[in-house]
Scaffold this motif. Sequence first.
Motif, PDB file in Angstrom:
ATOM      1  N   TRP A 128       0.849  -1.191   0.000  1.00  0.00           N
ATOM      2  CA  TRP A 128       0.000   0.000   0.000  1.00  0.00           C
ATOM      3  C   TRP A 128       0.881   1.237   0.000  1.00  0.00           C
ATOM      4  CZ3 TRP A 128      -5.409   0.331   0.329  1.00  0.00           C
ATOM      5  CH2 TRP A 128      -6.073  -0.871   0.563  1.00  0.00           C
ATOM      6  N   VAL A 129       0.477   2.226  -0.738  1.00  0.00           N
ATOM      7  CA  VAL A 129       1.130   3.527  -0.673  1.00  0.00           C
ATOM      8  C   VAL A 129       0.064   4.603  -0.711  1.00  0.00           C
ATOM      9  CG1 VAL A 129       2.747   5.134  -1.728  1.00  0.00           C
ATOM     10  CG2 VAL A 129       3.178   2.684  -1.913  1.00  0.00           C
ATOM     11  N   ILE A 130       0.128   5.495   0.258  1.00  0.00           N
ATOM     12  CA  ILE A 130      -0.742   6.674   0.258  1.00  0.00           C
ATOM     13  C   ILE A 130       0.179   7.877   0.335  1.00  0.00           C
ATOM     14  CG2 ILE A 130      -2.591   7.914   1.424  1.00  0.00           C
ATOM     15  CD1 ILE A 130      -3.462   5.249   2.649  1.00  0.00           C
ATOM     16  N   CYS A 131       0.077   8.775  -0.631  1.00  0.00           N
ATOM     17  CA  CYS A 131       0.977   9.922  -0.614  1.00  0.00           C
ATOM     18  C   CYS A 131       0.317  11.131  -1.280  1.00  0.00           C
ATOM     19  CB  CYS A 131       2.301   9.586  -1.297  1.00  0.00           C
ATOM     20  SG  CYS A 131       2.133   9.039  -2.979  1.00  0.00           S
ATOM     21  N   LYS A 132       0.976  12.246  -1.138  1.00  0.00           N
ATOM     22  CA  LYS A 132       0.443  13.506  -1.659  1.00  0.00           C
ATOM     23  C   LYS A 132       0.716  13.634  -3.149  1.00  0.00           C
ATOM     24  CE  LYS A 132       0.984  16.118   2.658  1.00  0.00           C
ATOM     25  NZ  LYS A 132       1.650  17.292   3.290  1.00  0.00           N
ATOM     26  N   SER A 133      -0.115  14.388  -3.796  1.00  0.00           N
ATOM     27  CA  SER A 133       0.060  14.670  -5.208  1.00  0.00           C
ATOM     28  C   SER A 133       1.414  15.320  -5.451  1.00  0.00           C
ATOM     29  CB  SER A 133      -1.063  15.596  -5.681  1.00  0.00           C
ATOM     30  OG  SER A 133      -0.992  15.812  -7.058  1.00  0.00           O
ATOM     31  N   GLY A 134       2.102  14.890  -6.502  1.00  0.00           N
ATOM     32  CA  GLY A 134       3.416  15.426  -6.832  1.00  0.00           C
ATOM     33  C   GLY A 134       4.559  14.560  -6.360  1.00  0.00           C
ATOM     34  N   THR A 135       4.260  13.598  -5.508  1.00  0.00           N
ATOM     35  CA  THR A 135       5.274  12.685  -4.987  1.00  0.00           C
ATOM     36  C   THR A 135       5.612  11.635  -6.041  1.00  0.00           C
ATOM     37  OG1 THR A 135       4.337  12.960  -2.779  1.00  0.00           O
ATOM     38  CG2 THR A 135       5.838  11.114  -3.104  1.00  0.00           C
ATOM     39  N   SER A 136       6.859  11.180  -6.039  1.00  0.00           N
ATOM     40  CA  SER A 136       7.243  10.035  -6.870  1.00  0.00           C
ATOM     41  C   SER A 136       7.252   8.782  -6.009  1.00  0.00           C
ATOM     42  CB  SER A 136       8.622  10.264  -7.491  1.00  0.00           C
ATOM     43  OG  SER A 136       8.549  11.301  -8.450  1.00  0.00           O
ATOM     44  N   VAL A 137       6.762   7.703  -6.548  1.00  0.00           N
ATOM     45  CA  VAL A 137       6.603   6.452  -5.796  1.00  0.00           C
ATOM     46  C   VAL A 137       7.313   5.328  -6.529  1.00  0.00           C
ATOM     47  CG1 VAL A 137       4.946   4.784  -4.923  1.00  0.00           C
ATOM     48  CG2 VAL A 137       4.358   7.232  -4.950  1.00  0.00           C
ATOM     49  N   LYS A 138       8.117   4.564  -5.798  1.00  0.00           N
ATOM     50  CA  LYS A 138       8.834   3.435  -6.392  1.00  0.00           C
ATOM     51  C   LYS A 138       8.234   2.134  -5.891  1.00  0.00           C
ATOM     52  CE  LYS A 138      13.378   3.324  -6.964  1.00  0.00           C
ATOM     53  NZ  LYS A 138      14.831   3.165  -6.695  1.00  0.00           N
ATOM     54  N   ILE A 139       7.986   1.217  -6.811  1.00  0.00           N
ATOM     55  CA  ILE A 139       7.459  -0.111  -6.493  1.00  0.00           C
ATOM     56  C   ILE A 139       8.482  -1.144  -6.962  1.00  0.00           C
ATOM     57  CG2 ILE A 139       5.562  -1.734  -6.852  1.00  0.00           C
ATOM     58  CD1 ILE A 139       3.838   0.724  -7.681  1.00  0.00           C
ATOM     59  N   GLU A 140       8.765  -2.118  -6.088  1.00  0.00           N
ATOM     60  CA  GLU A 140       9.747  -3.154  -6.410  1.00  0.00           C
ATOM     61  C   GLU A 140       9.075  -4.484  -6.702  1.00  0.00           C
ATOM     62  OE1 GLU A 140      13.661  -1.725  -3.830  1.00  0.00           O
ATOM     63  OE2 GLU A 140      12.603  -3.585  -3.325  1.00  0.00           O
ATOM     64  N   CYS A 141       9.646  -5.197  -7.639  1.00  0.00           N
ATOM     65  CA  CYS A 141       9.160  -6.528  -7.995  1.00  0.00           C
ATOM     66  C   CYS A 141      10.361  -7.464  -8.070  1.00  0.00           C
ATOM     67  CB  CYS A 141       8.458  -6.473  -9.348  1.00  0.00           C
ATOM     68  SG  CYS A 141       7.781  -8.053  -9.907  1.00  0.00           S
ATOM     69  N   ARG A 142      10.302  -8.537  -7.294  1.00  0.00           N
ATOM     70  CA  ARG A 142      11.422  -9.484  -7.255  1.00  0.00           C
ATOM     71  C   ARG A 142      10.966 -10.890  -7.590  1.00  0.00           C
ATOM     72  NH1 ARG A 142      15.900  -7.374  -4.572  1.00  0.00           N
ATOM     73  NH2 ARG A 142      15.469  -5.448  -3.422  1.00  0.00           N
ATOM     74  N   SER A 143      11.763 -11.582  -8.392  1.00  0.00           N
ATOM     75  CA  SER A 143      11.553 -13.008  -8.586  1.00  0.00           C
ATOM     76  C   SER A 143      12.347 -13.710  -7.487  1.00  0.00           C
ATOM     77  CB  SER A 143      12.013 -13.448  -9.971  1.00  0.00           C
ATOM     78  OG  SER A 143      13.364 -13.084 -10.205  1.00  0.00           O
TER      79      SER A 143
END
Lengths: 111, 115
Positions: free
Chosen positions: B10-25
């Motif tokens: 889950w990520v909740i953040c303010k407009s204008g923020t950059s968000v990184k999501i990781e995916c691992r095998s």
Amino acid sequence: QKEVEQNSGPLSVPEGAIASLNCTYSDRGSQSFFWYRQYSGKSPELIMSIYSNGDKEDGRFTAQLNKASQYVSLLIRDSQPSDSATYLCAVKLGGNEKLTFGTGTRLTIIP
Amino acid sequence: GAVVSQHPSWVICKSGTSVKIECRSLDFQATTMFWYRQFPKQSLMLMATSNEGSKATYEQGVEKDKFLINHASLTLSTLTVTSAHPEDSSFYICSASRDRDQPQHFGDGTRLSIL
């Protein structure tokens, strides 16, 4: 014509009965076929994969493939309330790693 | 057990923020991973194909400068949503397969909410 077509449902089946889910695809070059189950708010989970004509059974699940008719189906025997979910049909073209998904069939098992 | 791990959930953040999501095998090397987006009551939409050691391949209509993908190793791909806005709020899911002929396995997904 959509590349992968499924009846969106909802499909309601009594507990203990057989649920039958159908999928047709348009590209005759398709070589790999998959059924995924997706519970509300969750990511898809692989149920079955099938690559050649005929039936493939795994527990209560049977996948059926007919390449001549461009048709793949999923049968769920002895349906349980926990089987209530959206079932996604996915097709992979030969030489292509991308999956093409149908829009999914929402299945409800009625206790 | 899970073969593809995705973080955060889950990520909740303010407009204008950059968000990184990781995916691992987790127990195999994946030269190719996939990123999907799903809006409520809609089907999965493929955003891009992530290729280890090379640029990602984006689907038509997906802004490559908005959704940055980095596949720096054989077990890790990241999706960065740059300068996120409320319309970017969605369920983001990654997938990977052991090889070209094997089925894709999905991570648990990341629910992104931009306020």
